[in-house]
Design a protein around this motif. Sequence first.
Motif, mmCIF file in Angstrom:
data_model
loop_
_atom_site.group_PDB
_atom_site.id
_atom_site.type_symbol
_atom_site.label_atom_id
_atom_site.label_comp_id
_atom_site.label_asym_id
_atom_site.label_seq_id
_atom_site.Cartn_x
_atom_site.Cartn_y
_atom_site.Cartn_z
ATOM 1 N N ALA A 1 -5.357 17.928 0.493
ATOM 2 C CA ALA A 1 -6.690 17.545 0.265
ATOM 3 C C ALA A 1 -7.050 16.023 0.530
ATOM 4 N N GLN A 2 -6.151 15.160 0.422
ATOM 5 C CA GLN A 2 -6.121 13.881 0.176
ATOM 6 C C GLN A 2 -6.143 13.286 1.801
ATOM 7 N N TYR A 3 -6.191 14.168 2.749
ATOM 8 C CA TYR A 3 -6.252 13.617 4.251
ATOM 9 C C TYR A 3 -7.337 12.658 4.618
ATOM 10 N N GLY A 4 -6.783 11.311 4.579
ATOM 11 C CA GLY A 4 -8.026 10.555 5.368
ATOM 12 C C GLY A 4 -8.355 9.587 4.252
ATOM 13 N N GLN A 5 -7.642 9.724 2.891
ATOM 14 C CA GLN A 5 -7.961 8.926 1.707
ATOM 15 C C GLN A 5 -6.980 8.299 1.338
ATOM 16 N N MET A 6 -7.309 6.532 1.184
ATOM 17 C CA MET A 6 -6.509 5.507 0.672
ATOM 18 C C MET A 6 -6.560 5.965 -0.878
ATOM 19 N N VAL A 7 -5.489 6.088 -1.557
ATOM 20 C CA VAL A 7 -5.456 6.333 -3.137
ATOM 21 C C VAL A 7 -5.258 5.209 -3.948
ATOM 22 N N CYS A 8 -6.107 4.920 -4.700
ATOM 23 C CA CYS A 8 -5.846 3.743 -5.848
ATOM 24 C C CYS A 8 -5.213 4.375 -7.178
ATOM 25 N N MET A 9 -4.081 4.229 -7.540
ATOM 26 C CA MET A 9 -3.668 4.862 -8.543
ATOM 27 C C MET A 9 -4.092 3.790 -10.002
ATOM 28 N N THR A 10 -4.837 4.484 -10.820
ATOM 29 C CA THR A 10 -5.193 3.662 -12.034
ATOM 30 C C THR A 10 -4.054 3.476 -13.068
ATOM 31 N N TYR A 11 -2.828 3.953 -12.985
ATOM 32 C CA TYR A 11 -1.916 3.936 -14.012
ATOM 33 C C TYR A 11 -1.316 2.717 -13.099
ATOM 34 N N PRO A 12 -0.661 1.576 -14.086
ATOM 35 C CA PRO A 12 -0.475 0.367 -13.470
ATOM 36 C C PRO A 12 1.105 0.198 -12.954
ATOM 37 N N ASP B 1 9.492 18.141 -4.966
ATOM 38 C CA ASP B 1 8.069 17.856 -5.541
ATOM 39 C C ASP B 1 7.138 17.846 -4.415
ATOM 40 N N ALA B 2 7.406 17.730 -3.130
ATOM 41 C CA ALA B 2 6.469 17.766 -2.176
ATOM 42 C C ALA B 2 5.575 19.072 -2.028
ATOM 43 N N GLU B 3 4.181 18.875 -1.832
ATOM 44 C CA GLU B 3 3.249 19.718 -1.608
ATOM 45 C C GLU B 3 3.124 20.221 -0.185
ATOM 46 N N SER B 4 3.503 19.555 0.754
ATOM 47 C CA SER B 4 3.305 20.010 1.935
ATOM 48 C C SER B 4 4.471 19.353 2.774
ATOM 49 N N ALA B 5 4.647 19.286 4.092
ATOM 50 C CA ALA B 5 5.736 18.774 4.802
ATOM 51 C C ALA B 5 5.520 17.411 5.364
ATOM 52 N N ARG B 6 4.226 16.807 5.081
ATOM 53 C CA ARG B 6 4.227 15.393 5.230
ATOM 54 C C ARG B 6 3.083 14.914 4.222
ATOM 55 N N VAL B 7 3.239 13.311 4.450
ATOM 56 C CA VAL B 7 2.280 12.663 3.744
ATOM 57 C C VAL B 7 0.832 12.516 4.482
ATOM 58 N N HIS B 8 -0.315 12.646 3.534
ATOM 59 C CA HIS B 8 -1.750 13.084 4.089
ATOM 60 C C HIS B 8 -2.363 11.686 3.784
ATOM 61 N N CYS B 9 -2.039 10.981 3.029
ATOM 62 C CA CYS B 9 -2.863 9.715 2.802
ATOM 63 C C CYS B 9 -2.245 8.543 3.572
ATOM 64 N N PRO B 10 -3.329 7.692 4.100
ATOM 65 C CA PRO B 10 -3.042 6.703 4.914
ATOM 66 C C PRO B 10 -2.607 5.407 4.145
ATOM 67 N N ALA B 11 -2.820 5.469 3.013
ATOM 68 C CA ALA B 11 -2.276 4.117 2.178
ATOM 69 C C ALA B 11 -2.218 4.536 0.587
ATOM 70 N N LEU B 12 -1.394 4.064 -0.149
ATOM 71 C CA LEU B 12 -1.324 3.966 -1.509
ATOM 72 C C LEU B 12 -1.543 2.466 -2.056
ATOM 73 N N ILE B 13 -2.564 2.394 -2.960
ATOM 74 C CA ILE B 13 -2.655 1.163 -3.513
ATOM 75 C C ILE B 13 -2.148 1.138 -5.044
ATOM 76 N N VAL B 14 -1.373 0.414 -5.739
ATOM 77 C CA VAL B 14 -1.066 0.277 -7.038
ATOM 78 C C VAL B 14 -1.052 -1.188 -7.770
ATOM 79 N N LYS B 15 -0.881 -1.238 -8.802
ATOM 80 C CA LYS B 15 -0.871 -2.700 -9.434
ATOM 81 C C LYS B 15 0.570 -3.038 -9.194
ATOM 82 N N GLU B 16 1.541 -2.210 -9.530
ATOM 83 C CA GLU B 16 3.132 -2.734 -9.453
ATOM 84 C C GLU B 16 3.801 -1.228 -8.886
ATOM 85 N N CYS B 17 4.572 -1.610 -7.790
ATOM 86 C CA CYS B 17 5.499 -0.388 -7.202
ATOM 87 C C CYS B 17 6.693 -0.723 -7.754
ATOM 88 N N CYS B 18 7.458 0.443 -8.407
ATOM 89 C CA CYS B 18 8.985 0.313 -8.808
ATOM 90 C C CYS B 18 9.735 0.393 -7.401
#
Length: 369
Positions: free
Chosen positions: A45-56, A67-84
């Motif tokens: 359902a996130q196909y074609g959407q660049m997701v900004c996570m509000t949690y920092p 934990d995968a919901e399908s066989a591949r990643v559908h978001c073209p990008a992930l936007i975060v404040k800080e990545c671990c």
Amino acid sequence: MKAILALEDGTVFTGESFTGPGEAAGEVIFHTAMSGYQEILTDPAQYGQMVCMTYPLIGNYGVNPEDAESARVHCPALIVKECCREPSSWRSTESLPDYLKRHGVMGLEGVDTRALTRHLRIHGAMRGVISTEEGPGALAAKARTLPSMEGARLADFTAPEEPYHWTDQGPRPAAPQWPEDSGDRLKVLVYDYGTRWSALRQLAAEGLAILAVPPDFPAQSVRKLAPHGVFLSSGPGDPAAMSEAVSIVRELCEICPVSGIGLGYQLLVLALGGSSHKLRFGHHGANHPIRDDVSGKIEISSQSHGFCVDISGLDELEQTHLNLNDGTPGGFRHRTKPLFGVQHYPGTTPPGGRSFFTEFRHMLEERAR
């Protein structure tokens, strides 16, 4: 490595790429879940959407195959404040940066995600481009050339091309026929527009035999298979752009009981005479309050959709759920026919109640008697 996010209105956010050089484009939306980033990334359902996570802080428990919901990643990008970069979990098999790199997905951190979220809340979801190479002006101009989500048939990119059986090991390609071990189990035909695997797991947990088919699977073939019921899956894109799917669903409603979630729910409403429209910034999160109008109870739901349906004026449909954040309809049931659906992702059985999938099974059992 410095990276820029430019929105179509010219607003620019500067950060750093944690996945190396590259460029990504799509509709920019925000997601309010505090965890579940792997499920979000792999949700069709996130196909074609660049997701900004509000949690920092995102990525602290890594990723794993379960934990995968399908066989591949559908978001073209992930936007975060800080990545671990160094996850701490016994279940983790890979870090989030490595996972995104392996799937060719951009990761942007160091962005003021609160400011970006506020901008999207005020002005609505926008097209955007992330790049480590071009300047703000060129990226904003490029963003304005991207296709709009309105009118987008994105299920064409997430739905299967051939039928398959759902097994304990996941999807298995198959002929359009019931599994050999179906026995006396109730048989459910799943129209897969880009389903989450968790939905199929919950259907299987109800003891149902599952055959999944593409969106264009003809209604006459459904008659030959004679399922006890049809389940319409979630998926991406604008339901109003899927006229062929709506026509098929309209025919299915005359064949057997039908239920749907997400995009499937929207298509079912359109098939029954309702309408749809794009929401300003959509519903994306794991903490959206939904009121069950049948029981009066409140459920905290998981949602990921940018479009909404309107069932007003359809006297034969009874609203069963209401989104308490904005008052939009979240579910319905037909007053005389075995048809119902919900907009959100149904969870497991709530205390003192029955889950959506249990209700679906009970409906099939009653019709099969």
